[in-house]
Motif scaffolding. Structure first.
Motif, PDB file in Angstrom:
ATOM      1  N   PHE A 190       2.292  -0.941  12.227  1.00 34.18           N
ATOM      2  CA  PHE A 190       3.005  -1.815  11.290  1.00 34.18           C
ATOM      3  C   PHE A 190       3.656  -2.983  12.035  1.00 34.18           C
ATOM      4  O   PHE A 190       3.793  -4.081  11.490  1.00 34.18           O
ATOM      5  N   MET A 191       4.052  -2.729  13.284  1.00 36.58           N
ATOM      6  CA  MET A 191       4.760  -3.749  14.054  1.00 36.58           C
ATOM      7  C   MET A 191       3.845  -4.919  14.422  1.00 36.58           C
ATOM      8  O   MET A 191       4.287  -6.071  14.444  1.00 36.58           O
TER       9      MET A 191
ATOM     10  N   GLY B 139       6.325   7.879  -3.471  1.00 35.32           N
ATOM     11  CA  GLY B 139       7.637   7.244  -3.443  1.00 35.32           C
ATOM     12  C   GLY B 139       7.840   6.259  -2.322  1.00 35.32           C
ATOM     13  O   GLY B 139       8.897   5.644  -2.223  1.00 35.32           O
ATOM     14  N   LEU B 140       6.841   6.088  -1.440  1.00 35.26           N
ATOM     15  CA  LEU B 140       6.961   5.162  -0.316  1.00 35.26           C
ATOM     16  C   LEU B 140       5.817   4.166  -0.328  1.00 35.26           C
ATOM     17  O   LEU B 140       4.698   4.494  -0.715  1.00 35.26           O
ATOM     18  N   ALA B 141       6.099   2.945   0.097  1.00 36.16           N
ATOM     19  CA  ALA B 141       5.071   1.908   0.175  1.00 36.16           C
ATOM     20  C   ALA B 141       5.350   1.028   1.380  1.00 36.16           C
ATOM     21  O   ALA B 141       6.493   0.897   1.817  1.00 36.16           O
ATOM     22  N   ILE B 142       4.301   0.418   1.920  1.00 37.55           N
ATOM     23  CA  ILE B 142       4.448  -0.487   3.051  1.00 37.55           C
ATOM     24  C   ILE B 142       3.994  -1.885   2.649  1.00 37.55           C
ATOM     25  O   ILE B 142       3.108  -2.050   1.814  1.00 37.55           O
ATOM     26  N   HIS B 143       4.642  -2.893   3.233  1.00 32.75           N
ATOM     27  CA  HIS B 143       4.261  -4.274   3.005  1.00 32.75           C
ATOM     28  C   HIS B 143       4.838  -5.119   4.127  1.00 32.75           C
ATOM     29  O   HIS B 143       5.723  -4.675   4.871  1.00 32.75           O
TER      30      HIS B 143
ATOM     31  N   VAL C 184      11.020  -4.417  12.212  1.00 32.17           N
ATOM     32  CA  VAL C 184      10.321  -3.488  11.329  1.00 32.17           C
ATOM     33  C   VAL C 184      10.366  -2.071  11.896  1.00 32.17           C
ATOM     34  O   VAL C 184      10.419  -1.087  11.142  1.00 32.17           O
ATOM     35  N   ALA C 185      10.399  -1.954  13.224  1.00 32.26           N
ATOM     36  CA  ALA C 185      10.509  -0.631  13.837  1.00 32.26           C
ATOM     37  C   ALA C 185      11.866  -0.001  13.544  1.00 32.26           C
ATOM     38  O   ALA C 185      11.959   1.179  13.185  1.00 32.26           O
ATOM     39  N   VAL C 186      12.926  -0.790  13.696  1.00 32.32           N
ATOM     40  CA  VAL C 186      14.272  -0.284  13.419  1.00 32.32           C
ATOM     41  C   VAL C 186      14.409   0.088  11.947  1.00 32.32           C
ATOM     42  O   VAL C 186      14.976   1.136  11.598  1.00 32.32           O
ATOM     43  N   ALA C 187      13.880  -0.762  11.065  1.00 27.66           N
ATOM     44  CA  ALA C 187      13.944  -0.471   9.631  1.00 27.66           C
ATOM     45  C   ALA C 187      13.167   0.798   9.294  1.00 27.66           C
ATOM     46  O   ALA C 187      13.622   1.622   8.495  1.00 27.66           O
TER      47      ALA C 187
ATOM     48  N   ALA D 278       0.852  -1.191   0.000  1.00 29.77           N
ATOM     49  CA  ALA D 278       0.000   0.000   0.000  1.00 29.77           C
ATOM     50  C   ALA D 278       0.883   1.234   0.000  1.00 29.77           C
ATOM     51  O   ALA D 278       1.894   1.282   0.713  1.00 29.77           O
ATOM     52  N   GLY D 279       0.525   2.233  -0.798  1.00 25.13           N
ATOM     53  CA  GLY D 279       1.276   3.482  -0.828  1.00 25.13           C
ATOM     54  C   GLY D 279       0.846   4.390   0.298  1.00 25.13           C
ATOM     55  O   GLY D 279      -0.341   4.573   0.545  1.00 25.13           O
ATOM     56  N   ILE D 280       1.802   4.936   1.026  1.00 25.63           N
ATOM     57  CA  ILE D 280       1.480   5.835   2.131  1.00 25.63           C
ATOM     58  C   ILE D 280       1.915   7.266   1.841  1.00 25.63           C
ATOM     59  O   ILE D 280       1.438   8.197   2.465  1.00 25.63           O
TER      60      ILE D 280
END
Length: 219
Positions: free
Chosen positions: A187-188, A66-70, A154-157, A61-63
């Motif tokens: 997200f976590m 130029g950025l997306a989450i998965h 995922v938090a650190v990333a 999904a685009g947030i």
């Protein structure tokens, strides 16, 4: 999460590439290639993980432009293969996303660092901590390495990616806090659930697939 456009300055891109190559070389030196060549089960796990990750990373999904989450899934792969092989499996999956046009080849090093290498290294660190604590209950491996490890990775990333975008001047820090960082805990949770469920299932039905699991400690 990944960068679907070139959002880094030239200097940042070069620094990211240098870190990417440094970790890649260390991973290549850490892999026991003879074991991979001789162990059919390990080969199936390796290539299977790459294909599954490549498929999962198509669902995003685009947030922001130029950025997306998965879902990452790297924590489970790290516990199955070890951090070094997990890096290579993740990079193969990243090649699939480039081929399918989900991510640009120019951002391969940046996305590889954020999406693959950092989560794998964080998971490895948490796993080593769990070993050092010498817990005797197998639930410690599931929760600390699987659920907790995935959420922290995922938090650190996410924090690393925000730092990269802030330093590059693409987004203001207040924008990142308001529109991204405050949602990071959300997200976590799914990341921890998905990876933890996979690790739990493997531990019950196919514990031999978890190469990082020392079953003798939990007897």
């Amino acid at each position: 999460m990944g960068m679907t456009d070139n959002l880094l300055s030239t200097g940042q891109w070069l620094v990211t590439l240098a870190l990417f190559l440094l970790i890649l070389v260390q991973a290549a030196r850490s892999v026991r290639w003879s074991n991979l060549r001789s162990d059919n089960a390990l080969q199936h796990s390796f290539f299977g993980a790459a294909v599954v990750l490549g498929f999962i990373w198509q669902l995003r999904a685009g947030i922001y432009p130029g950025l997306a989450i998965h879902i990452f899934g790297i924590t489970a792969v790290t516990l199955i293969l070890g951090w070094a092989l997990a890096v290579f499996a993740g990079l193969l999956a990243l090649v699939i996303t480039v081929i399918t046009g989900r991510e640009p080849v120019l951002m391969f090093a940046a996305n590889g660092l954020v999406t693959v290498m950092v989560p794998a290294l964080v998971t490895q660190g948490i796993m080593l901590w769990e070993r050092h604590r010498n817990f005797r209950n197998f639930f410690a491996y599931i929760f600390f390495c699987g659920f907790f490890g995935a959420g922290i990775s995922v938090a650190v990333a996410g924090l690393l990616m925000c730092l990269m975008l802030w330093v590059s001047g693409v987004y203001e820090f207040s924008e990142l806090v308001h529109d991204y960082l405050r949602y990071l805990p959300l997200f976590m949770i799914p990341e921890g659930f998905v990876n933890g469920a996979i690790v739990t299932g493997l531990m019950v039905f196919h514990p031999e697939r978890l190469t990082t699991l020392d079953q003798r400690r939990y007897r």
